[in-house]
Design a protein around this motif. Structure first.
Motif, mmCIF file in Angstrom:
data_model
loop_
_atom_site.group_PDB
_atom_site.id
_atom_site.type_symbol
_atom_site.label_atom_id
_atom_site.label_comp_id
_atom_site.label_asym_id
_atom_site.label_seq_id
_atom_site.Cartn_x
_atom_site.Cartn_y
_atom_site.Cartn_z
ATOM 1 N N GLY A 1 0.393 -11.378 4.585
ATOM 2 C CA GLY A 1 0.251 -10.465 3.465
ATOM 3 C C GLY A 1 -0.116 -9.055 3.856
ATOM 4 N N VAL A 2 0.199 -8.661 5.100
ATOM 5 C CA VAL A 2 -0.147 -7.334 5.602
ATOM 6 C C VAL A 2 1.118 -6.646 6.113
ATOM 7 N N ASP A 3 1.242 -5.346 5.848
ATOM 8 C CA ASP A 3 2.320 -4.555 6.428
ATOM 9 C C ASP A 3 1.939 -4.293 7.887
ATOM 10 N N HIS A 4 2.382 -5.173 8.776
ATOM 11 C CA HIS A 4 1.881 -5.179 10.147
ATOM 12 C C HIS A 4 2.162 -3.866 10.893
ATOM 13 N N ASP A 5 3.376 -3.359 10.810
ATOM 14 C CA ASP A 5 3.728 -2.169 11.575
ATOM 15 C C ASP A 5 2.867 -0.971 11.169
ATOM 16 N N LYS A 6 2.795 -0.714 9.864
ATOM 17 C CA LYS A 6 2.031 0.435 9.376
ATOM 18 C C LYS A 6 0.532 0.250 9.642
ATOM 19 N N THR A 7 0.053 -0.973 9.476
ATOM 20 C CA THR A 7 -1.373 -1.229 9.675
ATOM 21 C C THR A 7 -1.768 -1.053 11.131
ATOM 22 N N ILE A 8 -0.938 -1.532 12.044
ATOM 23 C CA ILE A 8 -1.249 -1.397 13.469
ATOM 24 C C ILE A 8 -1.170 0.063 13.906
ATOM 25 N N GLN A 9 -0.201 0.815 13.356
ATOM 26 C CA GLN A 9 -0.137 2.251 13.652
ATOM 27 C C GLN A 9 -1.412 2.946 13.186
ATOM 28 N N ALA A 10 -1.853 2.598 11.978
ATOM 29 C CA ALA A 10 -3.076 3.191 11.438
ATOM 30 C C ALA A 10 -4.278 2.812 12.294
ATOM 31 N N GLU A 11 -4.304 1.559 12.763
ATOM 32 C CA GLU A 11 -5.418 1.094 13.582
ATOM 33 C C GLU A 11 -5.464 1.833 14.914
ATOM 34 N N GLN A 12 -4.318 2.088 15.496
ATOM 35 C CA GLN A 12 -4.279 2.815 16.768
ATOM 36 C C GLN A 12 -4.822 4.231 16.607
ATOM 37 N N THR A 13 -4.448 4.894 15.523
ATOM 38 C CA THR A 13 -4.968 6.238 15.259
ATOM 39 C C THR A 13 -6.464 6.196 15.003
ATOM 40 N N LEU B 1 -19.517 6.836 8.540
ATOM 41 C CA LEU B 1 -18.346 6.268 7.869
ATOM 42 C C LEU B 1 -18.042 4.912 8.504
ATOM 43 N N TRP B 2 -18.132 3.852 7.698
ATOM 44 C CA TRP B 2 -17.871 2.480 8.171
ATOM 45 C C TRP B 2 -16.501 2.093 7.642
ATOM 46 N N VAL B 3 -15.545 1.906 8.537
ATOM 47 C CA VAL B 3 -14.159 1.626 8.142
ATOM 48 C C VAL B 3 -13.795 0.198 8.541
ATOM 49 N N ALA B 4 -13.539 -0.642 7.528
ATOM 50 C CA ALA B 4 -13.152 -2.026 7.797
ATOM 51 C C ALA B 4 -11.664 -2.261 7.559
ATOM 52 N N LEU B 5 -10.987 -1.261 6.980
ATOM 53 C CA LEU B 5 -9.546 -1.362 6.733
ATOM 54 C C LEU B 5 -8.843 -0.176 7.404
ATOM 55 N N PRO B 6 -7.924 -0.421 8.331
ATOM 56 C CA PRO B 6 -7.265 0.676 9.057
ATOM 57 C C PRO B 6 -6.548 1.674 8.153
ATOM 58 N N SER B 7 -6.092 1.225 6.977
ATOM 59 C CA SER B 7 -5.372 2.122 6.079
ATOM 60 C C SER B 7 -6.243 3.274 5.581
ATOM 61 N N ALA B 8 -7.549 3.194 5.787
ATOM 62 C CA ALA B 8 -8.459 4.278 5.397
ATOM 63 C C ALA B 8 -8.271 5.525 6.253
ATOM 64 N N ILE B 9 -7.486 5.437 7.320
ATOM 65 C CA ILE B 9 -7.281 6.571 8.216
ATOM 66 C C ILE B 9 -6.770 7.800 7.447
ATOM 67 N N GLU B 10 -6.046 7.579 6.357
ATOM 68 C CA GLU B 10 -5.493 8.675 5.557
ATOM 69 C C GLU B 10 -6.581 9.502 4.877
ATOM 70 N N TYR B 11 -7.786 8.947 4.743
ATOM 71 C CA TYR B 11 -8.817 9.584 3.912
ATOM 72 C C TYR B 11 -10.065 9.993 4.694
ATOM 73 N N ILE B 12 -10.053 9.786 5.988
ATOM 74 C CA ILE B 12 -11.233 10.079 6.797
ATOM 75 C C ILE B 12 -11.625 11.549 6.714
ATOM 76 N N GLU B 13 -10.641 12.434 6.704
ATOM 77 C CA GLU B 13 -10.939 13.868 6.695
ATOM 78 C C GLU B 13 -11.658 14.307 5.424
ATOM 79 N N LEU B 14 -11.574 13.500 4.359
ATOM 80 C CA LEU B 14 -12.233 13.836 3.100
ATOM 81 C C LEU B 14 -13.727 13.541 3.119
#
Length: 383
Positions: free
Chosen positions: A148-160, A116-129
């Protein structure tokens, strides 16, 4: 062994712009099956024309997804471009549930060892699929600095994501400290050496009889339009060519007779322009996004053998003295004068030095390191 690995990629929209992930995955797809999932977004949509049009575009793409087949897509092993219909960075549990159900219906059946190659942190929601055997986070940008990025949510997703990933690649060495050292690797951008060194005829839009300077890429708000205006006024005998989508209103305000705003062209045609410029420029403003950037076009300019002038940021300074760094208008004008007055012999010497500098920076060489690491981890897991 060929086809013993398959890739699922969470990236931006395939073909929308020539990103580093698309360059890298294009090489991978010559050897392994790849399923590319188009952008799932990095911010909540707003009630504005741009976002509404984007939502409509996504719905149409989702409805017409069955038209995309293996035979219609390059490279040879890019099996399918998946166009998901998901709400970006959803916060409501019901919407999250619907997002996952919709995407699950589009994912391919697992046949091989799956990377799984993830270039967008928001993909964290779908990794289990995805039933991944190995997760790679490819961090090509500093998302905390991008507009143009939701910084808080994106950084949280990136940390996970950084905790779940088996390998992390960063395209900018300055990002190394953000992630666990033991699994983080520096993977700088590459360049298509063959494309930018193949000789091309001068495009009709370029006047070869005059000295000319060029830039290609999005004409966005990170360009210094005031500087461009002043440079064109100060050097009226030099033609300035700017190729790209006009994503900033200031681009339309460049009214100088020697500034030519040309439309964006396919990536494979860019070499024919840069090869016939006397200088290529990177006139960026000075902000955090630019200081953390590592533009693909920098190496492409060098591969084409075109002398480069750039504003001051780390990725550019690493290539001095081949890249002239200019911090003020006076320094920009001095650099322009110096380059446009080079003799044919000096230009030939520059081309040779530029090639020697980036000859080991091909996308192919970058991918060989990636595949080596994948095989190494895979091998250790089966011992």
């Amino acid at each position: 062994m060929e086809h013993d690995i398959e890739f699922i990629v969470f990236g931006e929209d395939w073909g929308r712009h020539p990103s580093s992930s698309q360059h890298l995955i294009s090489i991978i797809a010559k050897q392994y099956p790849v399923y590319w999932i188009n952008s799932i977004g990095l911010r909540q949509p707003k009630l504005q024309a741009k976002d509404i049009n984007r939502i409509i575009e996504k719905i149409i793409a989702f409805i017409s997804r069955t038209a995309l087949t293996e035979t219609s897509l390059p490279p040879q092993n890019l099996k399918k471009i998946i166009k998901p219909l998901v709400w970006p960075l959803a916060r409501n549990k019901a919407i999250k549930y619907i997002n996952k159900k919709l995407l699950a219906t589009q994912l391919p059946q697992k046949k091989h060892y799956r990377v799984l190659w993830v270039a967008l942190p928001s993909a964290i929601e779908y990794i289990e699929l995805c039933q991944a055997d190995l997760i790679i986070y490819y961090c090509g940008d500093d998302f905390s600095a991008l507009t143009g990025v939701d910084h808080d949510k994106t950084i949280q997703a990136e940390q996970t994501l950084s905790m779940q990933a088996d390998i992390i690649y960063v395209a900018n060495e300055q990002l190394m400290a953000r992630f666990p050292r033991e699994k983080t690797h520096y993977l700088p951008h590459g360049v298509d050496l063959h494309l930018f060194q193949s000789k091309n005829e001068c495009p009709p839009a370029i006047d070869e009889k005059k000295k000319n300077i060029g830039f290609y890429g999005s004409l966005n708000d990170w360009l210094d339009y005031d500087l461009l205006q002043q440079l064109a006024l100060a050097r009226p005998q030099i033609q300035f060519y700017l190729l790209g989508n006009k994503d900033c209103p200031k681009a339309q305000q460049l009214q100088n007779e020697n500034i030519h705003l040309l439309p964006a062209i396919p990536h494979h045609q860019l070499a024919s322009y840069v090869q016939h410029w006397h200088a290529a420029i990177l006139p960026f403003i000075n902000n955090r996004q630019i200081q953390m950037c590592n533009p693909l076009k920098l190496r492409e300019y060098l591969a084409a053998g075109c002398p480069v002038i750039s504003s001051d940021y780390k990725a550019a300074t690493e290539y001095t003295p081949l890249v002239l760094i200019a911090k003020t208008q006076i320094e920009w004008l001095s650099a322009i004068d110096r380059i446009t007055q080079l003799s044919p012999q000096q230009v030939a010497e520059y081309k040779q030095q530029a090639y020697q500098c980036i000859q080991h920076d091909s996308w192919q060489q970058r991918i060989e390191k990636v595949i080596h690491n994948i095989q190494k981890i895979r091998g250790s897991s089966t011992e």
